[in-house]
Design an enzyme around this catalytic site. Structure first.
Site, PDB file in Angstrom:
ATOM      1  N   GLU B 165       0.784  -1.228   0.000  1.00 62.48           N
ATOM      2  CA  GLU B 165       0.000   0.000   0.000  1.00 62.48           C
ATOM      3  C   GLU B 165       0.824   1.290   0.000  1.00 62.48           C
ATOM      4  OE1 GLU B 165      -3.307   0.420  -0.291  1.00 62.48           O
ATOM      5  OE2 GLU B 165      -3.464  -1.732  -0.649  1.00 62.48           O
ATOM      6  N   SER B 445     -50.723 -30.382  30.245  1.00 61.45           N
ATOM      7  CA  SER B 445     -50.440 -31.200  31.429  1.00 61.45           C
ATOM      8  C   SER B 445     -49.094 -30.908  32.077  1.00 61.45           C
ATOM      9  CB  SER B 445     -50.495 -32.681  31.059  1.00 61.45           C
ATOM     10  OG  SER B 445     -51.773 -32.997  30.569  1.00 61.45           O
TER      11      SER B 445
END
Lengths: 201, 796
Positions: B165, B445
């Site tokens: 870069e 239940s």
């Protein structure tokens, strides 16, 4: 173009050296500047009281509080030592600063693996050093490994009592006794913790 | 001319001073918004740990450990005969650092048999692997990153960055005039835009400016770069760049910085990256989308190899090394979403809700918190893997419409209430409606254990062997329609022991029982177990006409499974702040909310659900020796199918049904129970070994009558537990005929009272006016006042 830049730079350098309000070069980049400690406390719209520490306010531990040593410090009963019988007679509720020995597996009626044992030892030295929060955390880790070991619950009760969390100490001590089987020495010690937690300070 | 220049320079200088202030406040004042990172529990390795080889290997794969032949670098492992050699990663936990270690682990019979130091052969008591990162909580702008300090950035990465870069990075003063000139010439002459930006300029561009590309912005960028370079160290600027740069996209989430990108693409910490991986990442900077190695692997490979060539060309690496690196595959791991919901959206949802109570949203997205949770990735994965398969199978078997069945499940530990896994729907890893937390459904239940637990707290009246009446029951409240619930099989079962009434989930017997103990007391029991809502105490509640989320149901069953100690379910253990500072702990808390003896009796009855009741399927699906306890639940028209059950190490609740609340066509045992079994079997649960409280004693009873076993009559007695002092006091009669008559009070007993046979009338009807229903019972007076109880008695 180039001249302009150089000139500007010149001016800038003058500004850098001349102005007092500029920051010195040594200051690190913000990468390592971290935020302050995050405060707790805010309530939210969460409508799920079943989740999280219900008693969060009471037991929620911010470090600051955590390290406060309660007045109960000097009254914590000793955990049973090698021989529960002799321990009973010598159970004089000595100073909390003193350390208690790990009750042999023969005495507790529950064998303890090396992993849990190493954590128990660590917790004891943390407790001794006054790091009660650390001790509790270590014991909780041990409980995850051996969730039904009565001695671990007993130690947890002990630490909580020392921290002044009486209600929790009672619960842990009771739980310890339920797992204790025929270990009367340990049960006796749990009774003492409960007794102490229930007595007015 | 000079004067002119000077005149021009004065405003420029002022402008630069302005910019300098801007940079100072921005660069220093702006703290990085560091998203909170969320971790799973960490795996504990010790002799005796219930960790199979498969489980250990799966954990290592999750953690991104590489399998090699010789594990001599961090984060690698090898199989060597029966031993697993492992070079662990160091990690800083809440309570201290776990060092890097070379381990020699032996696994046998589904558990770890020894853990040794590889070099010395010395046994190690306990080792903790680092936890798995399961997600992050990033801010609205979707930027996610893991911050690296300059020292954390590998030298090779720095060199590669600079080579690719900004070759003159260490020499220029923020901008590179030669580079700019080159770019300008290229733009003018070739008509092609070329970047002449230095790393410093790129950082400024990312950091302060909008991405417009005009001269004004370029100039400002250049000036700011110069200032930045003048004021700060190169290393710090480079580190800021390495943390700032955008490298990829994960849905909405933006992957910023090399720290996160390393985990995102390769599944390993940045320190473990090889040169080819570094080259790939640095190559991405130019165009993260074009070179996305997952979507455009060809482009990415080309780009990576170009970077490697340049590195060799510039002498950063040797030609040979470049050649080797170029020969490697991309090495990108399968994408594991670790973003907002991550791989475990349902669990993360729970974590976030818990966090939201204690933290502001900004704290979570910017303070760099580390959050340690209770998730067990293995348990979660195992559960997920088996759920979908079973649902599809059920749809096929029962001819149900495809894809309509939904599911929710939660797995927690019984003794400390830690949430190990959450399933929010059939599609694992899909962050949609979280049924485990948000679906409020009738529990059917599943409520019954609360009814029976209420009764069993009344030992003068009820024990496991107490005979209940399961004949037709009609309830009529003044002014409203009568209600006559029937059994699932639409049959009456006459006299049934209490234990069997629960095991077989008989509705008629349960309603009678519940009406007798009082619905309001059942509600109280539900609250003690952990229910938070305030349902109306209507009789229909006794059969589960009460809405709860699977999470809430799990809380109820955790309390039962721990012998009556409620532990508020927790998903978080600790929160750490920046610099490894411990901030907050969510400690283990327990509270006895229901007495031990009755809970023990209830648990025994819930074991009968499995051995003799509605959940016998488990006997064939899982080893009998597990002694599992549980309860099925089914709601009207088969809308909801539930199963809640526990072993000594897991409490697991499963719900199956449809989002549109249409009938799903499954009962609790034909639906949820099957899913439960599939989920639990591979987890190899430990047998349920109930702790017998001191308040329990046993007696031999006659199973038919619930009275004391009478050897004179022949036959076999069964040993049953009772609360101490409340064993039956009457021998069974040898003549069995009269037993056909309903007699709910037989078998119930009162301490110290032996009132002969007078407590039942000749028809076998209970004598409500006498003392047979234990008039010391607190609820007994209520019974005659609530109207319903009165009616109930009138129908006998």
């Amino acid at each position: 173009m180039k001249i302009l830049i150089v000139l500007a730079l010149l001016l800038f350098v003058i500004q850098l050296t001349g102005c007092t309000n500029s920051t010195p070069r040594v200051k690190p980049a913000p990468v390592y500047q971290h935020g302050e400690r995050v405060g707790g406390g805010s309530t939210s719209a969460l409508e799920m009281p079943e989740i999280g520490t219900e008693e969060g306010g009471e037991y929620g531990e911010e470090q600051g509080e955590e390290y406060r040593v309660s007045e109960l410090d000097s009254e914590v009963p000793q955990a049973p030592t090698e021989s529960p019988v002799t321990d009973l007679s010598s159970n004089s509720l000595r100073g909390g600063g003193e350390q208690v020995a790990y009750a042999g597996s023969a005495g507790t009626g529950a064998s303890m693996g090396k992993a849990a044992k190493s954590l128990l030892d660590k917790a004891e030295s943390q407790q001794q050093a006054g790091d009660l929060s650390g001790a509790a955390s270590t014991l909780e880790r041990a409980v995850r490994i051996e969730p039904r070991n009565p001695l671990l619950w007993n130690r947890l009760a002990n630490v909580r009592l020392q921290q002044g969390h009486s209600d929790l100490a009672v619960e842990f001590a009771s739980k310890s006794s339920e797992f204790a089987g025929s270990d009367e020495g340990l049960k006796q010690n749990n009774f003492q913790i409960i007794d102490m937690a229930n007595s007015p300070r | 001319m000079l004067i002119l220049l000077f005149i021009a320079a004065v405003p420029l200088g002022t402008y630069m001073m302005q910019l300098s202030d801007e940079i100072t406040t921005s660069f220093e004042g702006r703290r990085w918004a560091v998203p909170a990172r969320v971790y799973s529990r960490s795996m504990e390795l010790y002799a005796g740990a219930p960790v199979s080889r498969e489980r250990l290997v799966s954990e290592l794969e999750y953690l991104g450990y590489r399998k090699v032949s010789q594990p001599d670098t961090t984060g690698t492992w090898a199989m060597n005969g029966g031993r697993l050699l492992l070079r662990s990663r160091p990690f800083i936990f809440w309570d201290g650092a776990e060092p890097e270690q070379s381990l020699d682990i032996r696994v046998a019979n589904g558990e770890i048999s020894s853990v040794m130091d590889h070099a010395s052969g010395k046994e190690i008591d306990l080792v903790r692997l680092e936890p798995l990162e399961i997600g992050s909580i990033y801010p609205r702008d979707n930027e996610d990153r893991v911050i690296l300090a300059p020292d954390d950035i590998p030298e090779m990465l720095k060199k590669t960055l600079i080579t690719i870069e900004d070759r003159s990075y260490y020499d220029h003063f923020g901008i590179d005039p030669r580079g700019i000139t080159r770019a300008a010439v290229s733009t003018l002459v070739k008509g092609r835009r070329e970047g002449g930006s230095t790393i410093t300029q790129q950082l400024v561009k990312n950091y302060f400016l909008t991405p417009r590309r005009d001269l004004k912005r370029k100039s400002k960028e250049a000036l700011m770069a110069i200032i930045l370079d003048a004021k700060y160290e190169k290393e710090d600027i480079l580190a800021a760049y390495a943390n700032e740069i955008y490298l990829g996209q994960d849905g909405n989430r933006e992957i910023h910085g090399f720290g996160l990108a390393s985990e995102f693409f390769f599944g390993v910490p940045i320190a473990e990256l090889e040169i080819d991986q570094i080259a790939l990442m640095v190559g991405l900077i130019k165009a993260p989308s074009t070179y996305n190695p997952r979507r455009n692997p060809k482009n990415a490979l080309k780009r990576r190899n170009l970077v490697l060539d340049v590195l060799a060309q510039q002498g950063v690496i040797s030609e040979g090394a470049a050649g080797v690196a170029k020969g490697k595959p991309l090495g990108v791991v399968k994408k594991k979403p670790t973003g907002q919901g991550g791989r475990y959206p349902a669990f993360m949802d729970l974590v976030k809700r818990q966090l939201r109570r204690d933290y502001q949203p900004e704290d979570l997205t910017s303070e760099g918190l580390r959050i340690f949770t209770t998730l067990d990735p293995w348990v979660q994965k195992t559960a997920e893997n088996n759920v979908l398969k079973r649902l599809q199978q059920l749809e096929k078997q029962k001819g149900l419409p495809k894809g309509k069945l939904e599911v929710a499940s939660i797995i927690v530990t019984p003794q400390d209430g830690e949430v190990l896994a959450v399933i929010g729907g059939r599609k694992a890893g899909y962050a949609g409606f979280n049924r485990a937390l948000d679906a409020t459904r009738q529990i059917g239940s599943l409520v019954k254990p609360a009814v029976y637990l209420t009764a069993l707290q009344d030992p003068g009246s009820y024990a496991l062997s107490t005979i209940l009446d399961d004949s037709k029951v009609v309830l009529r409240n003044r002014g409203s329609k009568s209600w006559s619930p029937s059994n699932y099989d639409h049959k009456d079962h006459g006299n049934v022991p209490l234990e069997m009434a629960l095991a077989k989930s008989y509705n008629q017997a349960t309603v009678r029982l519940g009406m007798d103990v009082g619905v309001d007391r059942v509600v109280k029991t539900l609250h003690a177990l952990g229910m938070s809502s305030e349902p109306d105490p209507l009789p229909s509640l006794l059969l589960g006409a009460v809405n709860m989320t699977p999470l809430e149901v799990t809380q109820l069953y955790q309390t039962i499974a721990s012998g009556g100690y409620r532990s508020p379910l927790r998903a978080i253990r600790e929160v750490m702040g920046p610099e490894d500072k411990a901030l907050k702990r969510y400690p283990l808390t327990i509270k006895r909310t229901v007495p031990a003896g009755p809970v023990y009796l209830l648990s025994r009855a819930m074991q009968s659900v499995v051995t003799r009741g509605t959940s016998r399927y488990l006997l064939s699906a899982l080893p009998k020796s597990l002694n599992l306890a549980g309860k099925t639940g089914t709601t009207d028209n088969l809308r909801d199918s539930w199963f809640a059950g526990f072993s000594s190490d897991y409490v697991t609740v499963v719900w199956v049904g449809r989002d549109d609340n249409k009938p799903a066509g499954l009962s609790g045992s034909s639906g949820a129970l099957r899913v439960w079994a599939d989920m639990m079997k591979p987890l190899m649960p430990s047998p349920l070994d109930l702790v017998v409280p001191g308040t329990i004693e046993t007696a031999m009873v006659d199973p038919g009558s619930g009275m004391l076993f009478n050897p004179v009559c022949g036959g076999n007695g069964v040993e049953k537990p009772f609360l101490r002092g409340y064993t039956p006091y009457e021998d069974a009669y040898c003549d069995s005929d009269y037993l056909l008559a309903p007699d709910p009070s037989r078998g119930a007993s009162r301490q110290g009272e032996r009132p002969g046979r007078g407590y039942r009338d000749n028809d076998g009807h209970p004598d409500f006016n006498g003392d047979s229903w234990d008039n010391k019972k607190p609820g007994s007076s209520k019974k005659s006042n609530d109207g319903l109880g009165g009616f109930l008695r009138s129908i006998f």
